[in-house]
Design an enzyme around this catalytic site. Structure first.
Site, mmCIF file in Angstrom:
data_model
loop_
_atom_site.group_PDB
_atom_site.id
_atom_site.type_symbol
_atom_site.label_atom_id
_atom_site.label_comp_id
_atom_site.label_asym_id
_atom_site.label_seq_id
_atom_site.Cartn_x
_atom_site.Cartn_y
_atom_site.Cartn_z
ATOM 1 N N GLY A 185 -3.413 -0.903 1.124
ATOM 2 C CA GLY A 185 -2.054 -0.532 1.023
ATOM 3 C C GLY A 185 -1.552 0.212 2.508
ATOM 4 O O GLY A 185 -0.341 0.438 2.666
ATOM 5 N N TRP A 193 -0.924 -1.340 5.291
ATOM 6 C CA TRP A 193 0.030 -2.131 6.101
ATOM 7 C C TRP A 193 1.431 -1.853 5.329
ATOM 8 O O TRP A 193 2.443 -1.664 5.913
ATOM 9 C CB TRP A 193 -0.180 -3.339 6.170
ATOM 10 C CG TRP A 193 -1.035 -3.967 7.143
ATOM 11 C CD1 TRP A 193 -1.936 -3.116 8.004
ATOM 12 C CD2 TRP A 193 -0.827 -5.312 7.701
ATOM 13 N NE1 TRP A 193 -2.666 -4.011 9.105
ATOM 14 C CE2 TRP A 193 -2.070 -5.171 8.807
ATOM 15 C CE3 TRP A 193 -0.136 -6.605 7.600
ATOM 16 C CZ2 TRP A 193 -2.423 -6.349 9.623
ATOM 17 C CZ3 TRP A 193 -0.613 -7.630 8.372
ATOM 18 C CH2 TRP A 193 -1.626 -7.689 9.375
ATOM 19 N N ASP A 252 -1.315 -8.424 -3.932
ATOM 20 C CA ASP A 252 -2.714 -8.402 -3.994
ATOM 21 C C ASP A 252 -3.502 -8.782 -5.164
ATOM 22 O O ASP A 252 -2.870 -8.674 -6.092
ATOM 23 C CB ASP A 252 -3.354 -6.907 -3.166
ATOM 24 C CG ASP A 252 -4.558 -7.323 -2.670
ATOM 25 O OD1 ASP A 252 -4.718 -7.204 -1.442
ATOM 26 O OD2 ASP A 252 -5.872 -7.573 -3.272
ATOM 27 N N ASP A 270 -2.962 -13.558 -7.526
ATOM 28 C CA ASP A 270 -3.501 -14.741 -6.266
ATOM 29 C C ASP A 270 -2.287 -15.168 -5.775
ATOM 30 O O ASP A 270 -1.471 -15.998 -6.597
ATOM 31 C CB ASP A 270 -4.324 -15.415 -7.141
ATOM 32 C CG ASP A 270 -5.085 -16.562 -6.197
ATOM 33 O OD1 ASP A 270 -4.701 -16.542 -4.928
ATOM 34 O OD2 ASP A 270 -6.144 -16.977 -6.338
ATOM 35 N N ASP A 322 -2.614 -10.084 6.087
ATOM 36 C CA ASP A 322 -3.949 -9.752 6.474
ATOM 37 C C ASP A 322 -4.942 -10.072 5.487
ATOM 38 O O ASP A 322 -6.198 -9.320 5.298
ATOM 39 C CB ASP A 322 -3.937 -7.749 6.118
ATOM 40 C CG ASP A 322 -4.894 -7.216 7.402
ATOM 41 O OD1 ASP A 322 -5.421 -7.914 8.065
ATOM 42 O OD2 ASP A 322 -5.276 -6.163 6.940
ATOM 43 N N LYS A 340 -3.247 -12.949 9.860
ATOM 44 C CA LYS A 340 -4.810 -12.711 10.400
ATOM 45 C C LYS A 340 -5.305 -14.020 10.402
ATOM 46 O O LYS A 340 -5.220 -14.802 9.210
ATOM 47 C CB LYS A 340 -5.674 -11.544 9.633
ATOM 48 C CG LYS A 340 -6.836 -11.647 10.083
ATOM 49 C CD LYS A 340 -7.475 -10.310 9.573
ATOM 50 C CE LYS A 340 -8.023 -10.095 8.128
ATOM 51 N NZ LYS A 340 -8.245 -8.914 7.843
HETATM 52 C C1 LIG Z 1 -8.309 -6.785 4.492
HETATM 53 S S1 LIG Z 1 -7.635 -6.521 3.065
HETATM 54 C C2 LIG Z 1 -6.018 -6.058 3.459
HETATM 55 C C3 LIG Z 1 -5.975 -4.399 3.990
HETATM 56 C C4 LIG Z 1 -4.366 -4.166 4.244
HETATM 57 N N1 LIG Z 1 -3.520 -4.831 5.065
HETATM 58 C C5 LIG Z 1 -4.244 -2.684 4.273
HETATM 59 O O1 LIG Z 1 -3.791 -2.383 5.348
HETATM 60 O O2 LIG Z 1 -4.605 -1.765 3.595
HETATM 61 C C6 LIG Z 1 -7.365 -8.252 2.523
HETATM 62 C C7 LIG Z 1 -6.721 -8.103 1.031
HETATM 63 O O3 LIG Z 1 -6.535 -9.504 0.847
HETATM 64 C C8 LIG Z 1 -6.713 -9.514 -0.737
HETATM 65 N N2 LIG Z 1 -6.901 -11.056 -0.876
HETATM 66 C C9 LIG Z 1 -8.005 -11.978 -0.798
HETATM 67 N N3 LIG Z 1 -7.332 -13.104 -1.017
HETATM 68 C C10 LIG Z 1 -6.210 -13.008 -1.769
HETATM 69 C C11 LIG Z 1 -5.297 -14.019 -2.613
HETATM 70 N N4 LIG Z 1 -5.692 -15.247 -2.878
HETATM 71 N N5 LIG Z 1 -4.128 -13.406 -3.354
HETATM 72 C C12 LIG Z 1 -3.766 -12.122 -3.071
HETATM 73 N N6 LIG Z 1 -4.582 -11.415 -2.507
HETATM 74 C C13 LIG Z 1 -5.773 -11.620 -1.920
HETATM 75 C C14 LIG Z 1 -7.975 -8.854 -1.054
HETATM 76 O O4 LIG Z 1 -7.973 -8.686 -2.285
HETATM 77 C C15 LIG Z 1 -7.870 -7.737 -0.091
HETATM 78 O O5 LIG Z 1 -7.417 -6.494 -0.681
#
Ligand SMILES: C[S@@+](CC[C@H](N)C(=O)[O-])C[C@H]1O[C@@H](n2cnc3c(N)ncnc32)[C@H](O)[C@@H]1O
Length: 201
Positions: free
Chosen positions: A57, A59, A77, A93, A118, A158
């Protein structure tokens, strides 16, 4: 050296990890967004923003400070996320229709000014498979963004360097007037990740 020990060592010597621990931000990832924002001036009070892959969280914390209370932030997420005041969280998702519909409902008939992502794919360690997965994920983000953004809306996402990237950038250029690559200092040099900012102006 075991990789978890190496990870711990890297975490403990990383200035951005220290900075995040000393602040109220939940992750060092916030500094990547902050550095891009300092350069590109992404956020303004009153905007409507969707944060894809928002957990834990940081961002969303940053964007909330910039756009609320007059704006609206929808964070999404697969994983749970600790609530952030006045931020709407959708757990699911983002590629699923029901989750997309929930997002549309939260937008309340409006369109978003900015989609930020991200998102990171689950990595297998097999280079070609991981690259294909991350390209596919980027395409899905672009598809999502093109369906929720206003005609002046922007996308920050990203991506991971590798095959297919030039083609992906061309697809972005078909929909956005300005496509820029960003590798903020807070993004580790050894990581193949970087960010693309696609703007319409
Ligand atoms: C690098 S983290 C994000 C960090 C966030 N920007 C922060 O500042 O805290 C990537 C996130 O993408 C989520 N994620 C990956 N595939 C996803 C999907 N298909 N739908 C929703 N979330 C997804 C993961 O659960 C993870 O929490």
């Amino acid at each position: 050296m075991k990789s978890d020990k190496r990870w711990l060592q890297r975490q403990n010597s990383d200035p951005y990890v220290k900075q995040a621990r000393n602040s109220s931000y939940r992750s060092r990832a916030v500094y990547k967004l902050q550095q891009i924002d300092q350069r590109d001036k992404l956020f303004r009070p009153g905007q409507l923003v969707v944060d894809l892959g928002a957990a834990p969280g940081s961002w969303s914390q940053y964007v909330a400070e910039k756009i609320l209370p007059s704006g609206k932030l929808i964070a999404l997420d697969i994983l749970e996320m600790q609530p952030i005041k006045d931020v709407e969280f959708i757990q699911g998702d983002f590629t699923e229709q029901s989750v997309f519909d929930q997002c549309l409902q939260s937008l309340g008939g409006k369109r978003a000014d900015l989609v930020i992502s991200d998102l990171a794919p689950n990595l297998t360690g097999i280079r070609d498979t991981d690259q294909a997965r991350s390209m596919y994920l980027s395409e899905l983000v672009l598809d999502f963004a093109s369906r929720v953004l206003t005609q002046h809306g922007s996308l920050l996402l990203k991506v991971f360097e590798g095959s297919g990237m030039e083609q992906f950038k061309r697809s972005l250029s078909e929909q956005f007037q300005k496509v820029s690559v960003r590798k903020p200092d807070a993004s580790r040099a050894a990581s193949r990740e970087f960010y693309i900012l696609a703007r319409r102006n």
